[in-house]
Write a protein that holds these residues in place. Structure first.
Motif, PDB file in Angstrom:
ATOM      1  N   ARG B 464       0.805  -0.919   0.332  1.00 17.31           N
ATOM      2  CA  ARG B 464       0.124   0.393  -0.202  1.00 17.31           C
ATOM      3  C   ARG B 464       1.071   1.132  -0.114  1.00 17.31           C
ATOM      4  N   TRP B 465       2.232   1.572   1.100  1.00 16.27           N
ATOM      5  CA  TRP B 465       2.480   2.371   0.751  1.00 16.27           C
ATOM      6  C   TRP B 465       4.208   2.314  -0.208  1.00 16.27           C
ATOM      7  N   SER B 466       4.838   3.354  -0.030  1.00 19.30           N
ATOM      8  CA  SER B 466       6.381   3.078  -0.574  1.00 19.30           C
ATOM      9  C   SER B 466       6.940   2.584   0.394  1.00 19.30           C
ATOM     10  N   THR B 467       8.556   2.593   0.245  1.00 13.65           N
ATOM     11  CA  THR B 467       9.229   2.027   1.307  1.00 13.65           C
ATOM     12  C   THR B 467       9.216   3.105   2.761  1.00 13.65           C
ATOM     13  N   PRO B 468      10.004   4.547   1.963  1.00 16.07           N
ATOM     14  CA  PRO B 468       9.541   5.428   2.760  1.00 16.07           C
ATOM     15  C   PRO B 468       8.946   5.711   3.656  1.00 16.07           C
ATOM     16  N   GLU B 469       7.521   5.332   2.835  1.00 19.71           N
ATOM     17  CA  GLU B 469       5.520   5.405   3.601  1.00 19.71           C
ATOM     18  C   GLU B 469       5.418   4.496   4.210  1.00 19.71           C
ATOM     19  N   LEU B 470       6.004   3.580   4.613  1.00 18.52           N
ATOM     20  CA  LEU B 470       6.021   2.523   4.816  1.00 18.52           C
ATOM     21  C   LEU B 470       6.834   2.585   6.489  1.00 18.52           C
ATOM     22  N   ILE B 471       7.826   3.036   6.848  1.00 21.43           N
ATOM     23  CA  ILE B 471       9.084   2.916   7.744  1.00 21.43           C
ATOM     24  C   ILE B 471       8.195   4.481   8.020  1.00 21.43           C
ATOM     25  N   GLU B 472       7.789   5.392   7.579  1.00 21.13           N
ATOM     26  CA  GLU B 472       7.830   6.587   8.953  1.00 21.13           C
ATOM     27  C   GLU B 472       5.800   6.294   9.196  1.00 21.13           C
ATOM     28  N   ARG B 473       5.237   5.312   8.371  1.00 22.61           N
ATOM     29  CA  ARG B 473       4.071   5.281   8.846  1.00 22.61           C
ATOM     30  C   ARG B 473       3.616   4.372  10.728  1.00 22.61           C
ATOM     31  N   ALA B 474       4.720   3.603  10.200  1.00 25.39           N
ATOM     32  CA  ALA B 474       5.123   2.519  11.180  1.00 25.39           C
ATOM     33  C   ALA B 474       5.429   2.918  12.042  1.00 25.39           C
ATOM     34  N   THR B 475       6.517   3.616  12.170  1.00 19.23           N
ATOM     35  CA  THR B 475       8.056   4.195  13.668  1.00 19.23           C
ATOM     36  C   THR B 475       7.667   5.252  13.729  1.00 19.23           C
ATOM     37  N   GLY B 476       7.050   5.885  13.096  1.00 19.69           N
ATOM     38  CA  GLY B 476       6.813   7.973  13.138  1.00 19.69           C
ATOM     39  C   GLY B 476       8.165   8.879  13.310  1.00 19.69           C
ATOM     40  N   GLU B 477       8.966   7.633  12.435  1.00 19.25           N
ATOM     41  CA  GLU B 477       9.893   9.000  11.778  1.00 19.25           C
ATOM     42  C   GLU B 477      10.975   8.096  10.413  1.00 19.25           C
ATOM     43  N   PRO B 478      11.347   9.266   9.915  1.00 14.40           N
ATOM     44  CA  PRO B 478      11.823   8.543   8.371  1.00 14.40           C
ATOM     45  C   PRO B 478      13.384   7.747   8.964  1.00 14.40           C
ATOM     46  N   LEU B 479      13.298   6.911   7.820  1.00 19.78           N
ATOM     47  CA  LEU B 479      14.098   5.699   7.869  1.00 19.78           C
ATOM     48  C   LEU B 479      16.022   6.748   9.280  1.00 19.78           C
ATOM     49  N   ASN B 480      16.255   6.015   9.894  1.00 16.91           N
ATOM     50  CA  ASN B 480      17.890   6.282  10.084  1.00 16.91           C
ATOM     51  C   ASN B 480      18.775   5.061  10.934  1.00 16.91           C
ATOM     52  N   ALA B 481      19.581   5.900  11.372  1.00 17.51           N
ATOM     53  CA  ALA B 481      20.510   4.947  12.157  1.00 17.51           C
ATOM     54  C   ALA B 481      20.315   5.180  13.363  1.00 17.51           C
ATOM     55  N   ASP B 482      20.048   5.912  14.054  1.00 17.47           N
ATOM     56  CA  ASP B 482      20.207   5.939  15.612  1.00 17.47           C
ATOM     57  C   ASP B 482      19.662   4.740  16.458  1.00 17.47           C
ATOM     58  N   HIS B 483      18.260   4.205  15.726  1.00 16.75           N
ATOM     59  CA  HIS B 483      18.086   2.674  16.502  1.00 16.75           C
ATOM     60  C   HIS B 483      18.752   1.258  16.614  1.00 16.75           C
ATOM     61  N   PHE B 484      19.167   1.418  15.468  1.00 16.37           N
ATOM     62  CA  PHE B 484      20.100   0.326  14.945  1.00 16.37           C
ATOM     63  C   PHE B 484      21.288   0.862  15.296  1.00 16.37           C
ATOM     64  N   ARG B 485      21.977   1.855  15.534  1.00 15.17           N
ATOM     65  CA  ARG B 485      23.243   2.237  16.027  1.00 15.17           C
ATOM     66  C   ARG B 485      22.813   1.959  17.968  1.00 15.17           C
ATOM     67  N   ARG B 486      21.828   2.420  18.771  1.00 16.28           N
ATOM     68  CA  ARG B 486      22.100   1.883  19.921  1.00 16.28           C
ATOM     69  C   ARG B 486      21.325   0.708  20.262  1.00 16.28           C
ATOM     70  N   HIS B 487      21.531   0.206  19.431  1.00 14.63           N
ATOM     71  CA  HIS B 487      20.610  -1.411  19.479  1.00 14.63           C
ATOM     72  C   HIS B 487      21.864  -2.330  20.033  1.00 14.63           C
ATOM     73  N   LEU B 488      22.744  -1.661  18.577  1.00 21.81           N
ATOM     74  CA  LEU B 488      24.018  -2.381  19.025  1.00 21.81           C
ATOM     75  C   LEU B 488      24.965  -2.164  20.492  1.00 21.81           C
TER      76      LEU B 488
END
Lengths: 494, 494
Positions: B464-488
């Motif tokens: 239904r959504w483009s890749t970036p739309e899906l990410i932002e609609r699901a997580t409330g923010e555009p793709l970014n490296a912060d969460h992955f960095r904090r996870h690692l």
């Protein structure tokens, strides 16, 4: 060149047939339980594509044009089968096929439901609808093929078979069997009075039975690089010639029924594996028909697998896998057990043909309009009494509601089973004439001779000959009941 | 109505896709070894039918006509994806596709042969041929889509992803990782110096590992009525949404690698099983793309399956199946093992992105003509030294000959792997914001919350959504490296 167009069409149809065959086998063996609805939709859609592709209006023109082209013998044979296929596929108007499919499917669904309730009254109107349409179908096929109506129906299953040839042979067999069944039962009773049946029951893990089945399959010629053995609710032989899928089911307390089933399906599989690979995309490369196919499964199950010589070799193999050391005297009374019963699929090779002949006679009468569905329970019961001394008048579920064939509108199919049994016996007699040591070979687990003969005379021939031509070319004589009669007398007589 | 025609077309294509998916899964799991040639021919023929069906000239007209029709929101969304699919499928001339297929297949065959011999010189000309055509392909796709060339290639795998958005995020991640990998290794070394790694090796029968895998699959949400687990040489997730086929392979001396593989494929399977059933015959009903798909497999493998909370619940399950009672301190050093290595597919989640970023940078340069294939070994080695401190200059087989993607002309695909890892971490962060007890749930074997969230925000959305739309609609923010960095940092940092 028009033949080239048919050749290319054949490759596209082969791809769809490949998909349908593997999807069908997969459905019964590996599909997730919830995958059925989407699978049914996909297969119906692919079958529709296949039908539209094989009945496209231009194909008739290609066939006519190709008949004027310079073809070699192989291409000419291929073209004959393209034409036969095309006529069989196009002789019914699409609106009739649709109407018949609906009628048939409703009747099959009702059959599944009402058979368990022994409800003939509820089932009768649905079967009447099917029979009315089968009469129409037979008339249309008869017109297109220039055949009598019942012959036109049989032509779908066993090209070339005609009532005029088949009927006298089955009539003779019936006459023999009506007398012979009581004799065989008396012989058996006398033997069992002296030596009671020793039970073969025990505990046989599925994995060990499976290994035993695979060992037997490989021994009798199954090429495991081009096929496999799986489990399904109803045993079948499916897949494609390069990857033949056979199945069985297991009971952990008893091994013989599964093993004999495996041998039966292996017989079908050998035929498929032995078909001419180069013709696989032509109708010419397909198995000839149901009677010949059944002759191959019955050859392995009955002529090999119930031959005492086979068991001389097989008992040590069974012992290696299951750890039981039985003697020939233990096993043969099970392998050759004869029993009068109401159910065709449970019948032994002595009584089975009477079940078939009963249906063969009744369905001829129905197609010809001499018998109405309303009178079927009485007609069935009368023949059952006359042929096997049993009554089904109170149990139509075990009488005219027994099989799926009639609800499925498959009239003209039943004779194939018993023709197959006769053809197998006739082939075995031909092999023994050429190679009197064939049976002796089995005691050493050698099956090359029977397989080489069948490969040369049956498997490699694909659909090159009509059913009666194939029989006569292979065995040197037309279909007859003599060899099967002698086979039964030798195995079950006094 | 033209939309109706597209709808019907979708059903026919779905049937062919169903056949291709099941035939493909069957080939790797149940096909007889000798069945490959006929299977390949059948699948090529069906794929050709599918392509001709999906690119028929009238479809473009149907799409244009449907755009003028009164459609509901769902149909309008479906139409957008019909158009996207159609443009992607038809933007290359058929003669180019044929030429490229030949070039690519020859290069893949050479790759298989020459990689084992570390023969770059023999391989280079073939890869040059592929890269030349990829540049042509990118230019043609760019023209048809109005995109930059590399964006046009990525568009096939992750609709909507653009270098302008993705590059800075991956650049930031690279900067972080080049410093973080040595830190994580030092932390690990220090820990292992105190407590040496306890081997997990033993004897684990395949049947028990399989039961363990099935138990874990079911626990994390796999619907076993709509899928199954089999064995294949290379693990995969295939089949159809109503019957998802996942596979693994087993080593009898070690269970963890197979189990983590099963969890990874289960993540893919959950996405497929959760797609909107009613749209299954539309492109709209398909998974959004490779990055989102990988986010779902990595979510289950990394965010769930390597979470210490998960192992609190999982260790007793492992013990029940394998009879080994390990502690968290035994298992986590294996589950969180970090290692510098040359091979991408063997890499852990800390080093893996550097393998991807290296390829992402090199393939951009190749597509843009800034890097020639002849200079690839040096360029690869330079980046490998800079990012992971390793050299491949003498082993091109473990350098630019390592993956099948480039010989297979799949440029623009590599970033999906690491985008998937970042998206998974971003989704996990969003879930934890909403439900701070999500991790705690895992200790009790409860995965409903994470699954409900992903079903609502990802699986049920199809395309239904483009890749970036899906990410932002699901997580409330555009793709970014912060969460992955904090996870690692949380999992591997000091």
């Amino acid at each position: 060149m028009s033949f080239e167009k048919l050749d290319q069409l054949g490759r596209r149809i082969e791809a769809l047939d490949h998909a349908l065959a593997i999807l069908g086998a997969d459905e019964a063996t590996h599909m997730a339980v919830g995958g059925g609805e989407a699978r049914a939709e996909a297969m119906a859609s692919l079958a529709g594509m296949r039908h539209r592709m094989a009945t496209a209006p231009e194909i008739g023109d290609w066939i006519v044009a190709a008949e004027a082209e310079a073809l070699n013998e192989e291409q000419a044979a291929a073209l004959r089968e393209f034409r036969r296929d095309h006529v069989n596929l196009t002789c019914l108007p699409p609106e009739f096929v649709e109407r018949q499919t609906r009628t048939r499917m409703r009747c099959e669904q009702l059959w599944r439901e009402l058979r368990t309730r022994n409800d003939w009254a509820g089932f009768q109107p649905a079967l009447e609808g099917v029979v009315t349409m089968v009469r129409e179908e037979a008339a249309m096929r008869a017109g297109a093929l220039g055949l009598d109506p019942y012959d036109a129906l049989m032509e779908q299953y066993d090209p070339g078979n005609r009532l005029a040839d088949v009927s006298p042979v089955l009539e003779e067999l019936k006459g023999f069997l009506v007398d012979f069944v009581p004799q065989a039962l008396a012989v058996q009773e006398e033997r069992l009075a002296k030596t009671p049946l020793k039970p073969l029951s025990g505990s046989y893990p599925v994995e060990k039975q499976r290994d035993l089945g695979l060992a037997m399959m490989a021994a009798v010629g199954f090429d495991i690089t081009h096929g496999s053995l799986s489990v399904s609710h109803h045993p079948f032989c499916g897949g494609v010639p390069t990857d033949v899928r056979i199945t069985t089911r297991y009971r952990s307390t008893e091994f013989l029924s599964s093993l004999m089933g495996v041998l039966h399906e292996t017989g079908h599989a050998l035929y498929e594996q032995g078909l001419p690979r180069a013709w696989s995309h032509w109708p010419l490369g397909k198995a000839r028909g149901m009677a010949i196919h059944e002759s191959q499964s019955l050859f392995v199950e009955k002529q090999i697998g119930r031959n005492p010589a086979f068991w001389t070799w097989a008992l040590p193999v069974v012992e290696r896998h299951l750890g039981e050391s039985w003697t020939l005297d233990d096993i043969l009374p099970h392998v050759h057990r004869v029993e009068r019963g109401l159910i065709r699929v449970d019948a032994d090779e002595v009584t089975y043909p009477l079940h078939v002949i009963l249906r063969f006679e009744l369905e001829q009468d129905m197609v010809a309009g001499r018998l109405e569905v309303a009178d079927l329970p009485e007609a069935w019961d009368a023949k059952m009494q006359a042929y096997l001394g049993l009554s089904t008048i109170d149990t139509p579920a075990d009488g005219p509601m027994q099989d799926v064939h009639w609800p499925a509108a498959a009239f003209g199919y039943f004779p194939s089973y018993t023709l197959g049994a006769m053809i197998a016996a006739q082939q075995w007699a031909a092999i023994e004439r050429e190679h009197p040591g064939a049976s002796e070979d089995f005691t050493r687990g050698h099956f090359d001779h029977v397989n080489d003969w069948r490969r040369a005379h049956v498997w490699s021939q694909g659909s090159r000959w009509s059913t009666p031509e194939l029989i006569e070319r292979a065995t040197g004589e037309p279909l007859n009941a003599d060899h099967f009669r002698r086979h039964l007398q030798a195995r079950y007589g006094a």
